[in-house]
Design a protein around this motif. Structure first.
Motif, PDB file in Angstrom:
ATOM      1  N   HIS A   1      13.255 -63.036 -31.157  1.00 25.86           N
ATOM      2  CA  HIS A   1      12.633 -63.840 -32.290  1.00 25.86           C
ATOM      3  C   HIS A   1      12.795 -64.869 -32.438  1.00 25.86           C
ATOM      4  CE1 HIS A   1       9.567 -60.766 -31.986  1.00 25.86           C
ATOM      5  NE2 HIS A   1       9.896 -60.580 -31.271  1.00 25.86           N
ATOM      6  N   GLN A   2      14.305 -65.035 -32.921  1.00 20.73           N
ATOM      7  CA  GLN A   2      14.905 -66.095 -33.389  1.00 20.73           C
ATOM      8  C   GLN A   2      15.371 -67.012 -32.540  1.00 20.73           C
ATOM      9  OE1 GLN A   2      14.835 -67.145 -36.907  1.00 20.73           O
ATOM     10  NE2 GLN A   2      15.717 -68.683 -36.296  1.00 20.73           N
ATOM     11  N   GLN A   3      15.711 -66.890 -31.712  1.00 22.16           N
ATOM     12  CA  GLN A   3      16.595 -67.409 -30.345  1.00 22.16           C
ATOM     13  C   GLN A   3      15.313 -67.654 -29.859  1.00 22.16           C
ATOM     14  OE1 GLN A   3      19.082 -65.268 -27.915  1.00 22.16           O
ATOM     15  NE2 GLN A   3      19.543 -63.788 -29.420  1.00 22.16           N
ATOM     16  N   ILE A   4      14.270 -67.636 -29.591  1.00 22.25           N
ATOM     17  CA  ILE A   4      13.055 -68.797 -29.321  1.00 22.25           C
ATOM     18  C   ILE A   4      12.726 -69.389 -30.152  1.00 22.25           C
ATOM     19  CG2 ILE A   4      10.603 -68.312 -29.051  1.00 22.25           C
ATOM     20  CD1 ILE A   4      11.578 -64.987 -27.775  1.00 22.25           C
ATOM     21  N   ASN A   5      12.996 -69.329 -31.271  1.00 17.15           N
ATOM     22  CA  ASN A   5      11.910 -70.244 -31.855  1.00 17.15           C
ATOM     23  C   ASN A   5      13.225 -71.707 -32.428  1.00 17.15           C
ATOM     24  OD1 ASN A   5      12.270 -71.490 -35.128  1.00 17.15           O
ATOM     25  ND2 ASN A   5      10.267 -70.193 -35.808  1.00 17.15           N
ATOM     26  N   ASP A   6      14.549 -71.439 -32.109  1.00 19.97           N
ATOM     27  CA  ASP A   6      15.603 -72.719 -31.693  1.00 19.97           C
ATOM     28  C   ASP A   6      15.710 -73.473 -30.451  1.00 19.97           C
ATOM     29  OD1 ASP A   6      16.592 -71.420 -34.499  1.00 19.97           O
ATOM     30  OD2 ASP A   6      18.238 -70.197 -33.491  1.00 19.97           O
ATOM     31  N   LEU A   7      14.957 -72.221 -29.516  1.00 19.29           N
ATOM     32  CA  LEU A   7      14.649 -72.758 -27.756  1.00 19.29           C
ATOM     33  C   LEU A   7      13.411 -73.956 -28.114  1.00 19.29           C
ATOM     34  CD1 LEU A   7      15.987 -69.704 -25.882  1.00 19.29           C
ATOM     35  CD2 LEU A   7      17.023 -72.945 -26.506  1.00 19.29           C
ATOM     36  N   VAL A   8      12.391 -73.266 -28.929  1.00 23.77           N
ATOM     37  CA  VAL A   8      10.955 -73.757 -29.448  1.00 23.77           C
ATOM     38  C   VAL A   8      11.296 -75.269 -29.606  1.00 23.77           C
ATOM     39  CG1 VAL A   8       8.381 -73.711 -29.131  1.00 23.77           C
ATOM     40  CG2 VAL A   8      10.027 -72.185 -27.972  1.00 23.77           C
ATOM     41  N   THR A   9      11.941 -75.288 -30.595  1.00 22.18           N
ATOM     42  CA  THR A   9      12.359 -76.664 -31.838  1.00 22.18           C
ATOM     43  C   THR A   9      12.891 -77.474 -31.308  1.00 22.18           C
ATOM     44  OG1 THR A   9      12.401 -74.278 -33.981  1.00 22.18           O
ATOM     45  CG2 THR A   9      13.202 -77.218 -33.601  1.00 22.18           C
ATOM     46  N   ASP A  10      13.755 -77.083 -30.334  1.00 22.29           N
ATOM     47  CA  ASP A  10      14.227 -78.219 -28.687  1.00 22.29           C
ATOM     48  C   ASP A  10      13.248 -78.556 -28.560  1.00 22.29           C
ATOM     49  OD1 ASP A  10      16.349 -77.963 -30.257  1.00 22.29           O
ATOM     50  OD2 ASP A  10      17.872 -76.756 -28.998  1.00 22.29           O
ATOM     51  N   ILE A  11      12.261 -77.886 -27.760  1.00 22.09           N
ATOM     52  CA  ILE A  11      11.523 -78.050 -26.729  1.00 22.09           C
ATOM     53  C   ILE A  11      10.541 -79.669 -27.229  1.00 22.09           C
ATOM     54  CG2 ILE A  11       9.580 -77.724 -26.020  1.00 22.09           C
ATOM     55  CD1 ILE A  11      11.286 -74.926 -24.981  1.00 22.09           C
ATOM     56  N   GLU A  12      10.089 -78.957 -28.777  1.00 25.24           N
ATOM     57  CA  GLU A  12       9.109 -79.797 -29.176  1.00 25.24           C
ATOM     58  C   GLU A  12       9.812 -81.376 -29.584  1.00 25.24           C
ATOM     59  OE1 GLU A  12       6.746 -77.541 -32.014  1.00 25.24           O
ATOM     60  OE2 GLU A  12       6.254 -76.638 -30.879  1.00 25.24           O
ATOM     61  N   ARG A  13      11.021 -81.130 -29.772  1.00 23.95           N
ATOM     62  CA  ARG A  13      12.049 -82.387 -30.177  1.00 23.95           C
ATOM     63  C   ARG A  13      11.988 -82.851 -29.336  1.00 23.95           C
ATOM     64  NH1 ARG A  13      17.003 -83.486 -30.215  1.00 23.95           N
ATOM     65  NH2 ARG A  13      17.125 -80.924 -29.770  1.00 23.95           N
ATOM     66  N   LEU A  14      11.828 -82.594 -27.495  1.00 25.25           N
ATOM     67  CA  LEU A  14      12.494 -83.331 -26.530  1.00 25.25           C
ATOM     68  C   LEU A  14      10.831 -83.959 -25.812  1.00 25.25           C
ATOM     69  CD1 LEU A  14      15.232 -80.918 -25.825  1.00 25.25           C
ATOM     70  CD2 LEU A  14      15.708 -83.406 -26.175  1.00 25.25           C
ATOM     71  N   ALA A  15      11.105 -85.003 -25.283  1.00 23.81           N
ATOM     72  CA  ALA A  15       9.954 -85.367 -24.116  1.00 23.81           C
ATOM     73  C   ALA A  15       9.936 -85.163 -23.081  1.00 23.81           C
ATOM     74  CB  ALA A  15      10.392 -87.147 -24.156  1.00 23.81           C
ATOM     75  N   PRO A  16       8.561 -84.862 -22.778  1.00 22.24           N
ATOM     76  CA  PRO A  16       8.112 -84.496 -21.564  1.00 22.24           C
ATOM     77  C   PRO A  16       9.131 -85.349 -20.201  1.00 22.24           C
ATOM     78  CG  PRO A  16       6.108 -84.518 -22.649  1.00 22.24           C
ATOM     79  CD  PRO A  16       7.577 -85.038 -23.628  1.00 22.24           C
ATOM     80  N   GLY A  17       9.525 -84.335 -19.053  1.00 24.55           N
ATOM     81  CA  GLY A  17      10.285 -84.953 -18.169  1.00 24.55           C
ATOM     82  C   GLY A  17      12.220 -84.699 -18.238  1.00 24.55           C
ATOM     83  N   ASP A  18      12.632 -84.824 -19.614  1.00 26.40           N
ATOM     84  CA  ASP A  18      13.531 -84.740 -19.780  1.00 26.40           C
ATOM     85  C   ASP A  18      14.482 -83.308 -18.975  1.00 26.40           C
ATOM     86  OD1 ASP A  18      16.037 -84.453 -21.054  1.00 26.40           O
ATOM     87  OD2 ASP A  18      15.882 -85.213 -22.506  1.00 26.40           O
ATOM     88  N   PRO A  19      15.354 -83.879 -18.446  1.00 24.70           N
ATOM     89  CA  PRO A  19      16.075 -82.405 -17.750  1.00 24.70           C
ATOM     90  C   PRO A  19      16.434 -81.232 -18.892  1.00 24.70           C
ATOM     91  CG  PRO A  19      17.065 -84.159 -16.537  1.00 24.70           C
ATOM     92  CD  PRO A  19      16.110 -85.229 -18.304  1.00 24.70           C
ATOM     93  N   GLU A  20      16.751 -81.989 -20.123  1.00 23.61           N
ATOM     94  CA  GLU A  20      16.946 -81.100 -21.246  1.00 23.61           C
ATOM     95  C   GLU A  20      16.308 -79.788 -21.561  1.00 23.61           C
ATOM     96  OE1 GLU A  20      19.114 -80.410 -25.487  1.00 23.61           O
ATOM     97  OE2 GLU A  20      19.166 -82.846 -24.498  1.00 23.61           O
ATOM     98  N   ARG A  21      15.150 -80.510 -21.709  1.00 22.39           N
ATOM     99  CA  ARG A  21      13.522 -80.110 -22.617  1.00 22.39           C
ATOM    100  C   ARG A  21      13.277 -78.592 -21.297  1.00 22.39           C
ATOM    101  NH1 ARG A  21       7.622 -80.595 -21.965  1.00 22.39           N
ATOM    102  NH2 ARG A  21       7.055 -80.342 -23.608  1.00 22.39           N
ATOM    103  N   GLU A  22      13.529 -79.199 -20.088  1.00 18.89           N
ATOM    104  CA  GLU A  22      13.083 -77.889 -19.087  1.00 18.89           C
ATOM    105  C   GLU A  22      14.238 -76.910 -19.219  1.00 18.89           C
ATOM    106  OE1 GLU A  22      11.037 -76.005 -16.621  1.00 18.89           O
ATOM    107  OE2 GLU A  22      10.651 -78.403 -17.636  1.00 18.89           O
ATOM    108  N   GLN A  23      14.977 -77.511 -19.399  1.00 18.23           N
ATOM    109  CA  GLN A  23      16.093 -76.401 -19.934  1.00 18.23           C
ATOM    110  C   GLN A  23      15.869 -75.402 -20.405  1.00 18.23           C
ATOM    111  OE1 GLN A  23      20.273 -77.334 -20.298  1.00 18.23           O
ATOM    112  NE2 GLN A  23      20.746 -75.783 -19.583  1.00 18.23           N
ATOM    113  N   ARG A  24      15.500 -75.901 -21.881  1.00 17.10           N
ATOM    114  CA  ARG A  24      14.935 -74.975 -22.939  1.00 17.10           C
ATOM    115  C   ARG A  24      14.090 -74.372 -22.363  1.00 17.10           C
ATOM    116  NH1 ARG A  24      19.192 -77.210 -24.307  1.00 17.10           N
ATOM    117  NH2 ARG A  24      20.290 -77.743 -26.824  1.00 17.10           N
ATOM    118  N   VAL A  25      13.176 -74.559 -21.598  1.00 19.26           N
ATOM    119  CA  VAL A  25      11.869 -73.947 -21.434  1.00 19.26           C
ATOM    120  C   VAL A  25      12.102 -72.589 -20.447  1.00 19.26           C
ATOM    121  CG1 VAL A  25       9.582 -74.030 -19.815  1.00 19.26           C
ATOM    122  CG2 VAL A  25      10.547 -76.202 -21.257  1.00 19.26           C
ATOM    123  N   GLN A  26      12.897 -73.047 -19.902  1.00 17.79           N
ATOM    124  CA  GLN A  26      13.066 -72.617 -18.823  1.00 17.79           C
ATOM    125  C   GLN A  26      14.354 -70.806 -19.416  1.00 17.79           C
ATOM    126  OE1 GLN A  26      12.131 -71.636 -15.866  1.00 17.79           O
ATOM    127  NE2 GLN A  26      10.898 -73.040 -16.193  1.00 17.79           N
TER     128      GLN A  26
END
Length: 228
Positions: free
Chosen positions: A92-117
């Motif tokens: 759960h904590q790892q998911i929390n950290d990843l989604v925090t990054d996802i919400e910080r990054l803009a849609p279309g950013d390759p780094e964001r999509e990597q975090r989503v996966q």
């Protein structure tokens, strides 16, 4: 006794009926799998962002209900329950950290999509650990009436839980329960107004300050409980 058989392929009656916490957990897991599959099938655009938002909201309300209601019951009733829940809490904590990054990054950013996966991979692992390892042991440890009582409490908490990641929220009671109410309100204001990443500065400052105060209170309560 089910002999630790996965809850994934049990009948509704075996799980304890519609109101059992096992049935409620599995329904959310099925919905999460469906949302993640829909996200993968869609191209970039508003629909994909909407599906991601729904996934995040379900992930965090579901996890909060687990940590507030379900995992304390596992620690009380299941041999080795503390170790089992610690494993899931780490996911759960790892998911929390990843989604925090996802919400910080803009849609279309390759780094964001990597975090989503990466988040989706962890969510699927979390589902398997719960359905195959942790929940069957709870099923063996308590009766159907207890599973239904837990289910009602779990549902009540889930409906009023935070829907986004919050670094300040502890993974265990009483800290998560103390912080849950104001942070849930904060999240639901964001959701209702369609904020993708952050609320207006005034709201953010208000709730950020309140969260800090409540976190201090939660730490104090934890200390008192340990001394008893």
């Amino acid at each position: 006794m089910h002999g630790h058989r996965t809850i994934a392929d049990q009948t509704l009656d075996q799980l304890g009926g519609e109101s059992s916490v096992l049935a409620r957990q599995r329904r959310d897991h099925v919905q999460l799998e469906r949302l993640m599959a829909q996200y993968q099938d869609l191209g970039d655009g508003e629909d994909r962002e909407r599906i991601l938002k729904e996934t995040v909201q379900l992930v965090f309300s579901h996890a909060f209900a687990e940590e507030t209601v379900l995992w304390p019951a596992v620690r009380r009733c299941v041999p080795g329950g503390d170790e089992l829940t610690a494993r899931v809490e780490e996911e759960h904590q790892q998911i929390n950290d990843l989604v925090t990054d996802i919400e910080r990054l803009a849609p279309g950013d390759p780094e964001r999509e990597q975090r989503v996966q990466q988040a989706f991979t962890l969510i699927r692992q979390d589902i398997r650990d719960e359905e195959d390892l942790l929940l069957p042991r709870l099923q063996d440890a308590v009766d159907t009436a207890d599973l239904r009582r837990l289910g009602r409490s779990w549902e009540l908490v889930r409906k009023t839980a935070p829907t986004h990641p919050h670094p300040v929220v502890p993974r265990r009671p009483p800290g998560n329960a103390v912080l849950g109410v104001p942070l849930s309100l904060y999240d639901r204001i964001r959701d209702a107004l369609g904020f993708a990443a952050s609320a207006p500065s005034l709201i953010k400052k208000l709730f950020g300050g309140l969260a800090g105060l409540l976190l201090s209170a939660a730490a104090a309560v934890t200390t008192v409980r340990k001394r008893r």
